[in-house]
Design a protein around this motif. Structure first.
Motif, PDB file in Angstrom:
ATOM      1  N   ALA A   1      51.713  40.547  27.054  1.00  0.00           N
ATOM      2  CA  ALA A   1      52.171  41.767  26.381  1.00  0.00           C
ATOM      3  C   ALA A   1      53.511  42.235  26.947  1.00  0.00           C
ATOM      4  O   ALA A   1      54.393  42.684  26.198  1.00  0.00           O
ATOM      5  CB  ALA A   1      51.119  42.865  26.529  1.00  0.00           C
ATOM      6  N   TYR A   2      53.655  42.146  28.269  1.00  0.00           N
ATOM      7  CA  TYR A   2      54.942  42.486  28.907  1.00  0.00           C
ATOM      8  C   TYR A   2      56.052  41.602  28.361  1.00  0.00           C
ATOM      9  O   TYR A   2      57.148  42.082  28.021  1.00  0.00           O
ATOM     10  CB  TYR A   2      54.820  42.325  30.420  1.00  0.00           C
ATOM     11  N   LYS A   3      55.762  40.302  28.249  1.00  0.00           N
ATOM     12  CA  LYS A   3      56.739  39.361  27.687  1.00  0.00           C
ATOM     13  C   LYS A   3      57.123  39.761  26.265  1.00  0.00           C
ATOM     14  O   LYS A   3      58.303  39.760  25.895  1.00  0.00           O
ATOM     15  CB  LYS A   3      56.146  37.951  27.735  1.00  0.00           C
ATOM     16  N   ASP A   4      56.136  40.145  25.470  1.00  0.00           N
ATOM     17  CA  ASP A   4      56.400  40.552  24.087  1.00  0.00           C
ATOM     18  C   ASP A   4      57.211  41.843  24.027  1.00  0.00           C
ATOM     19  O   ASP A   4      58.047  42.027  23.136  1.00  0.00           O
ATOM     20  CB  ASP A   4      55.087  40.712  23.333  1.00  0.00           C
ATOM     21  N   GLU A   5      56.962  42.749  24.956  1.00  0.00           N
ATOM     22  CA  GLU A   5      57.744  43.990  25.009  1.00  0.00           C
ATOM     23  C   GLU A   5      59.217  43.694  25.295  1.00  0.00           C
ATOM     24  O   GLU A   5      60.113  44.316  24.699  1.00  0.00           O
ATOM     25  CB  GLU A   5      57.179  44.912  26.092  1.00  0.00           C
ATOM     26  N   VAL A   6      59.454  42.740  26.187  1.00  0.00           N
ATOM     27  CA  VAL A   6      60.838  42.346  26.498  1.00  0.00           C
ATOM     28  C   VAL A   6      61.507  41.774  25.258  1.00  0.00           C
ATOM     29  O   VAL A   6      62.673  42.074  24.953  1.00  0.00           O
ATOM     30  CB  VAL A   6      60.854  41.327  27.656  1.00  0.00           C
ATOM     31  N   ILE A   7      60.776  40.945  24.515  1.00  0.00           N
ATOM     32  CA  ILE A   7      61.320  40.379  23.273  1.00  0.00           C
ATOM     33  C   ILE A   7      61.700  41.498  22.314  1.00  0.00           C
ATOM     34  O   ILE A   7      62.801  41.505  21.743  1.00  0.00           O
ATOM     35  CB  ILE A   7      60.283  39.444  22.613  1.00  0.00           C
ATOM     36  N   GLY A   8      60.791  42.446  22.138  1.00  0.00           N
ATOM     37  CA  GLY A   8      61.041  43.534  21.204  1.00  0.00           C
ATOM     38  C   GLY A   8      62.262  44.369  21.556  1.00  0.00           C
ATOM     39  O   GLY A   8      63.041  44.761  20.680  1.00  0.00           O
ATOM     40  N   GLN A   9      62.434  44.635  22.842  1.00  0.00           N
ATOM     41  CA  GLN A   9      63.593  45.409  23.278  1.00  0.00           C
ATOM     42  C   GLN A   9      64.895  44.685  22.936  1.00  0.00           C
ATOM     43  O   GLN A   9      65.869  45.307  22.489  1.00  0.00           O
ATOM     44  CB  GLN A   9      63.505  45.657  24.774  1.00  0.00           C
ATOM     45  N   ASN A  10      64.897  43.382  23.140  1.00  0.00           N
ATOM     46  CA  ASN A  10      66.120  42.614  22.909  1.00  0.00           C
ATOM     47  C   ASN A  10      66.416  42.386  21.436  1.00  0.00           C
ATOM     48  O   ASN A  10      67.561  42.523  20.986  1.00  0.00           O
ATOM     49  CB  ASN A  10      66.044  41.281  23.656  1.00  0.00           C
ATOM     50  N   THR A  11      65.403  42.036  20.661  1.00  0.00           N
ATOM     51  CA  THR A  11      65.644  41.806  19.234  1.00  0.00           C
ATOM     52  C   THR A  11      65.997  43.114  18.531  1.00  0.00           C
ATOM     53  O   THR A  11      66.852  43.136  17.640  1.00  0.00           O
ATOM     54  CB  THR A  11      64.412  41.163  18.570  1.00  0.00           C
ATOM     55  N   GLY A  12      65.371  44.202  18.966  1.00  0.00           N
ATOM     56  CA  GLY A  12      65.721  45.509  18.408  1.00  0.00           C
ATOM     57  C   GLY A  12      67.148  45.893  18.732  1.00  0.00           C
ATOM     58  O   GLY A  12      67.835  46.537  17.922  1.00  0.00           O
ATOM     59  N   GLY A  13      67.609  45.463  19.893  1.00  0.00           N
ATOM     60  CA  GLY A  13      68.992  45.738  20.274  1.00  0.00           C
ATOM     61  C   GLY A  13      69.987  45.038  19.364  1.00  0.00           C
ATOM     62  O   GLY A  13      71.040  45.609  19.021  1.00  0.00           O
ATOM     63  N   ILE A  14      69.672  43.836  18.941  1.00  0.00           N
ATOM     64  CA  ILE A  14      70.568  43.118  18.018  1.00  0.00           C
ATOM     65  C   ILE A  14      70.606  43.813  16.663  1.00  0.00           C
ATOM     66  O   ILE A  14      71.665  43.942  16.043  1.00  0.00           O
ATOM     67  CB  ILE A  14      70.126  41.651  17.855  1.00  0.00           C
ATOM     68  N   GLU A  15      69.454  44.278  16.204  1.00  0.00           N
ATOM     69  CA  GLU A  15      69.423  44.989  14.923  1.00  0.00           C
ATOM     70  C   GLU A  15      70.279  46.256  14.996  1.00  0.00           C
ATOM     71  O   GLU A  15      70.992  46.589  14.039  1.00  0.00           O
ATOM     72  CB  GLU A  15      67.980  45.338  14.556  1.00  0.00           C
ATOM     73  N   PHE A  16      70.231  46.948  16.116  1.00  0.00           N
ATOM     74  CA  PHE A  16      71.091  48.126  16.307  1.00  0.00           C
ATOM     75  C   PHE A  16      72.570  47.742  16.233  1.00  0.00           C
ATOM     76  O   PHE A  16      73.375  48.432  15.605  1.00  0.00           O
ATOM     77  CB  PHE A  16      70.785  48.782  17.652  1.00  0.00           C
ATOM     78  N   LEU A  17      72.935  46.624  16.871  1.00  0.00           N
ATOM     79  CA  LEU A  17      74.329  46.187  16.857  1.00  0.00           C
ATOM     80  C   LEU A  17      74.785  45.810  15.445  1.00  0.00           C
ATOM     81  O   LEU A  17      75.952  46.013  15.084  1.00  0.00           O
ATOM     82  CB  LEU A  17      74.520  45.002  17.809  1.00  0.00           C
ATOM     83  N   PHE A  18      73.877  45.249  14.644  1.00  0.00           N
ATOM     84  CA  PHE A  18      74.225  44.949  13.247  1.00  0.00           C
ATOM     85  C   PHE A  18      74.562  46.240  12.496  1.00  0.00           C
ATOM     86  O   PHE A  18      75.551  46.301  11.759  1.00  0.00           O
ATOM     87  CB  PHE A  18      73.065  44.226  12.569  1.00  0.00           C
ATOM     88  N   LYS A  19      73.740  47.255  12.675  1.00  0.00           N
ATOM     89  CA  LYS A  19      73.994  48.514  11.987  1.00  0.00           C
ATOM     90  C   LYS A  19      75.291  49.153  12.486  1.00  0.00           C
ATOM     91  O   LYS A  19      76.085  49.669  11.696  1.00  0.00           O
ATOM     92  CB  LYS A  19      72.818  49.465  12.208  1.00  0.00           C
ATOM     93  N   LYS A  20      75.503  49.094  13.792  1.00  0.00           N
ATOM     94  CA  LYS A  20      76.709  49.668  14.385  1.00  0.00           C
ATOM     95  C   LYS A  20      77.968  49.025  13.823  1.00  0.00           C
ATOM     96  O   LYS A  20      78.986  49.702  13.587  1.00  0.00           O
ATOM     97  CB  LYS A  20      76.667  49.503  15.903  1.00  0.00           C
ATOM     98  N   ASN A  21      77.915  47.709  13.614  1.00  0.00           N
ATOM     99  CA  ASN A  21      79.089  46.966  13.145  1.00  0.00           C
ATOM    100  C   ASN A  21      79.096  46.731  11.636  1.00  0.00           C
ATOM    101  O   ASN A  21      79.903  45.960  11.135  1.00  0.00           O
ATOM    102  CB  ASN A  21      79.166  45.627  13.878  1.00  0.00           C
ATOM    103  N   LYS A  22      78.167  47.428  10.922  1.00  0.00           N
ATOM    104  CA  LYS A  22      78.107  47.370   9.453  1.00  0.00           C
ATOM    105  C   LYS A  22      77.939  45.927   8.942  1.00  0.00           C
ATOM    106  O   LYS A  22      78.598  45.498   7.993  1.00  0.00           O
ATOM    107  CB  LYS A  22      79.335  48.026   8.835  1.00  0.00           C
ATOM    108  N   ILE A  23      77.055  45.189   9.598  1.00  0.00           N
ATOM    109  CA  ILE A  23      76.743  43.815   9.204  1.00  0.00           C
ATOM    110  C   ILE A  23      75.475  43.834   8.366  1.00  0.00           C
ATOM    111  O   ILE A  23      74.460  44.415   8.756  1.00  0.00           O
ATOM    112  CB  ILE A  23      76.536  42.921  10.449  1.00  0.00           C
ATOM    113  N   ASP A  24      75.520  43.215   7.192  1.00  0.00           N
ATOM    114  CA  ASP A  24      74.355  43.148   6.324  1.00  0.00           C
ATOM    115  C   ASP A  24      73.422  42.022   6.772  1.00  0.00           C
ATOM    116  O   ASP A  24      73.866  40.901   7.042  1.00  0.00           O
ATOM    117  CB  ASP A  24      74.774  42.898   4.869  1.00  0.00           C
ATOM    118  N   TRP A  25      72.130  42.326   6.820  1.00  0.00           N
ATOM    119  CA  TRP A  25      71.120  41.313   7.132  1.00  0.00           C
ATOM    120  C   TRP A  25      70.490  40.852   5.810  1.00  0.00           C
ATOM    121  O   TRP A  25      69.785  41.617   5.152  1.00  0.00           O
ATOM    122  CB  TRP A  25      70.072  41.892   8.069  1.00  0.00           C
ATOM    123  N   LEU A  26      70.765  39.608   5.446  1.00  0.00           N
ATOM    124  CA  LEU A  26      70.154  39.003   4.263  1.00  0.00           C
ATOM    125  C   LEU A  26      68.849  38.369   4.716  1.00  0.00           C
ATOM    126  O   LEU A  26      68.839  37.303   5.336  1.00  0.00           O
ATOM    127  CB  LEU A  26      71.088  37.958   3.651  1.00  0.00           C
TER     128      LEU A  26
END
Length: 461
Positions: A85-110
Motif C-alpha cells: 500500500a505504501y508503494k501504491d501511495e508513492v505511485i499515486g503521488q508521482n502520477t498525480g504530479g504529472i497530471e498537475f504539470l499537464f494542466k499547468k502547461n495546458k497540455i491536452d491528455w488524449l
C-alpha cells in the motif's frame, strides 16, 4: 478534427518531458496515453515503485542488523499488505504530479491508445487529430524466453513482482541485470531464498568487470545465490509453484530449480504494438526499434521517436533528455544529447553507478589510460553508517588526464556519479576534481580521493 503543433504518443518519462518542454516553448501540445494514470512504465510499474520497495526493505535490513549496534533496540515485523500500500501511495503521488504539470502547461491528455493512420494524423478512440509533428514515446515492455509463459502470478515480470500476494519462500530470478538484481535484493531482505540464474558467466553484462565481481560477492554475502553460465530451457507450473529447467553451457548438465515465484528479468523490448508503423512504412532496425537519424526523425516526415523505442540504453533519464532535445529541435533550437555522459545506476545496497567508458572498452580501443581508485573503507562517513564496502574508480586519459569514465559501488553511488558526469560534460581532468574542496565528512570525499589517485595518490589510502 483537433489540430496541434505536437502530439506525443506515450506519457512516460520521455513523452511527458517532451510535452512539457514543447509547451514551454510555445507549442500547442497533446499527449496520447492509454493507461489510467500518467507516467508510463517508470512511474506506474517500474522505477518509482521498485525504489519504494528497495527503500522499505533497506530500512528493514538496518533495523534487523545495525540498529542494535547503534544502541537502538526495536522489534520489527513485516506487514506486506501495508508495504504494498505504501508503494501504491508513492505511485499515486508521482502520477498525480504529472497530471498537475499537464494542466499547468495546458497540455491536452488524449485518453486512449494511439495509432498513426497517416503522416500528420493520430487516431485515439475513434477520433483523429492533426499534428504538425508526432513524437513516438511508447516505451518498452518486458521480454521473455522461449518455453516461458508469463501469468503475472507465479511466473512474473517486474510488473507482477511489485504486487505479489505474499512474500515467496523461494524466488528464482532469470537474468542478472538491473531489474533482476534490484527485485531479488528486495525479496532477499524480506526473507526469501533468492536464486539468480544467468546465461552469461558474470552478472550485470556490460558493467566494469571489477565492479561486477565485487558486486556479486557482496550480494552473495547478503544471501543471494548465483547460477551463472546456464541457459533456461523452460519453466513448468506445478501445484506448489514452478520449476525452472536450465542447462549448463559448459557441461550440458540439466538441472531443475523449484520456486514459489519465478521472476523473468531478461530485458525489455520496444513497445510499438497497435501504432500502425508497418502500414505507415516506418523503417525499423533489425532489433525491432524505430530507426531514426541524429535529430530523432524517422523515415516518415514529421514523425519522430525517442526513448526505449529507438536505439540506445533503455533508461528513463536518457528518454527525458531525448524528449527535451526533440522539443527544442521542433522549436528551431539546437537540441542535443551527449550519449557519452549518460549515467546508469543500480539501486541495491550498496548502490552501483557508472558513467562513460569501462576499462574493458578502453582496452578494446587500445587507448592509454590511468586508474584512480579509493575504497569506501577509507571514508569516515561510510564507516559510520556501516557501508564501508565498495570503491570509487575513475578512468582518465594517460596523456591529458581528461576523465573518460567512472565506476562506483558504495553508499549513495547513484548521487555521487553526477559530480563526475558534470565534470565529463565540461571536459574536466581528474586533477580538476582532485583540487575541488569537498565537505567533510561526506561520501563524496571518496570521489575526490579517487581523482587524487589518478595523480600523486590518495591522501587517506
Amino acid at each position: 478534427m483537433a489540430t496541434y503543433d505536437l502530439i506525443v504518443i506515450g506519457a512516460g518519462p520521455g513523452g511527458y518531458v517532451c510535452a512539457i518542454r514543447a509547451a514551454q516553448l510555445g507549442m500547442k501540445v497533446a499527449v496520447a496515453e492509454g493507461r489510467a494514470t500518467l507516467g508510463g512504465t517508470c512511474l506506474n510499474v517500474g522505477c518509482i515503485p521498485s525504489k519504494a520497495l528497495l527503500h522499505a526493505t533497506h530500512e528493514l535490513h538496518e533495523a534487523n542488523h545495525n540498529f542494535a549496534k547503534m544502541g537502538l533496540i526495536a522489534e520489527t515485523k513485516v506487514d506486506w499488505a501495508r508495504m504494498v500500500a505504501y508503494k501504491d501511495e508513492v505511485i499515486g503521488q508521482n502520477t498525480g504530479g504529472i497530471e498537475f504539470l499537464f494542466k499547468k502547461n495546458k497540455i491536452d491528455w488524449l485518453k486512449g491508445y494511439a495509432s498513426i493512420p497517416a503522416a500528420g494524423r493520430v487516431a485515439v478512440n475513434g477520433d483523429t487529430h492533426e499534428a504538425k509533428a508526432i513524437v513516438v514515446a511508447s516505451g518498452s515492455q518486458a521480454s521473455t524466453l522461449p518455453g516461458v509463459t508469463i501469468d503475472e502470478e507465479v511466473v512474473v515480470t517486474s510488473t507482477g513482482a511489485l504486487s505479489l500476494k505474499a512474500i515467496p519462500e523461494r524466488l528464482v530470478v532469470i537474468g542478472a541485470g538491473v531489474i533482476g538484481l534490484e527485485m531479488g535484493s528486495v525479496y532477499a531482505r524480506l526473507g526469501s531464498k533468492v536464486t539468480v540464474v544467468e546465461y552469461l558467466d558474470q552478472i550485470t553484462p556490460g558493467m566494469d568487470g571489477e565492479v561486477s565481481k565485487q558486486f556479486q560477492r557482496i550480494l552473495a554475502k547478503q544471501g543471494i545465490t548465483f547460477v551463472l553460465g546456464t541457459a533456461v530451457q523452460g519453466v513448468e507450473r506445478t501445484n506448489a509453484g514452478a520449476v525452472v529447467v536450465h542447462r549448463s553451457r559448459k557441461t550440458e548438465t540439466e538441472e531443475r530449480l523449484e520456486a514459489d515465484v519465478v521472476l523473468v528479468a531478461t530485458g525489455r523490448k520496444p513497445y510499438v504494438d497497435g501504432l500502425g508503423l508497418d502500414a505507415l512504412g516506418v523503417q525499423m532496425t533489425p532489433r525491432g526499434q524505430i530507426a531514426t537519424d541524429a535529430r530523432f526523425a524517422t523515415s516518415i516526415p514529421g514523425v519522430y521517436a525517442i526513448g526505449d523505442v529507438r536505439e540506445g540504453p533503455m533508461l528513463a533519464h536518457k528518454a527525458e533528455d531525448e524528449g527535451v532535445a526533440v522539443a527544442e529541435i521542433l522549436a528551431g533550437q539546437h537540441g542535443h544529447v551527449n550519449y557519452g555522459v549518460i549515467p546508469s545506476v543500480i539501486y541495491t545496497t550498496p548502490e552501483v553507478a557508472s558513467v562513460g567508458l569501462t576499462e574493458e572498452q578502453l582496452k578494446a580501443e587500445g587507448r592509454a589510460y590511468k586508474v584512480g581508485k579509493f575504497p569506501f573503507l577509507g571514508n569516515g562517513r561510510a564507516k559510520a553508517v556501516f557501508q564501508g564496502e565498495g570503491f570509487v574508480k575513475i578512468l582518465a586519459d594517460k596523456a591529458t588526464d581528461r576523465i573518460l569514465g567512472a565506476h562506483l559501488i558504495g553508499p549513495m553511488a547513484g548521487d555521487l556519479i553526477h559530480e563526475v558526469a558534470v565534470a565529463m560534460e565540461f571536459g574536466a581532468a581528474a586533477e580538476d576534481l582532485a583540487r575541488t574542496c569537498h565537505a567533510h565528512p561526506t561520501f563524496s570525499e571518496a570521489v575526490r580521493e579517487a581523482a587524487l589517485a589518478c595523480g600523486d595518490g590518495a591522501i587517506h589510502a
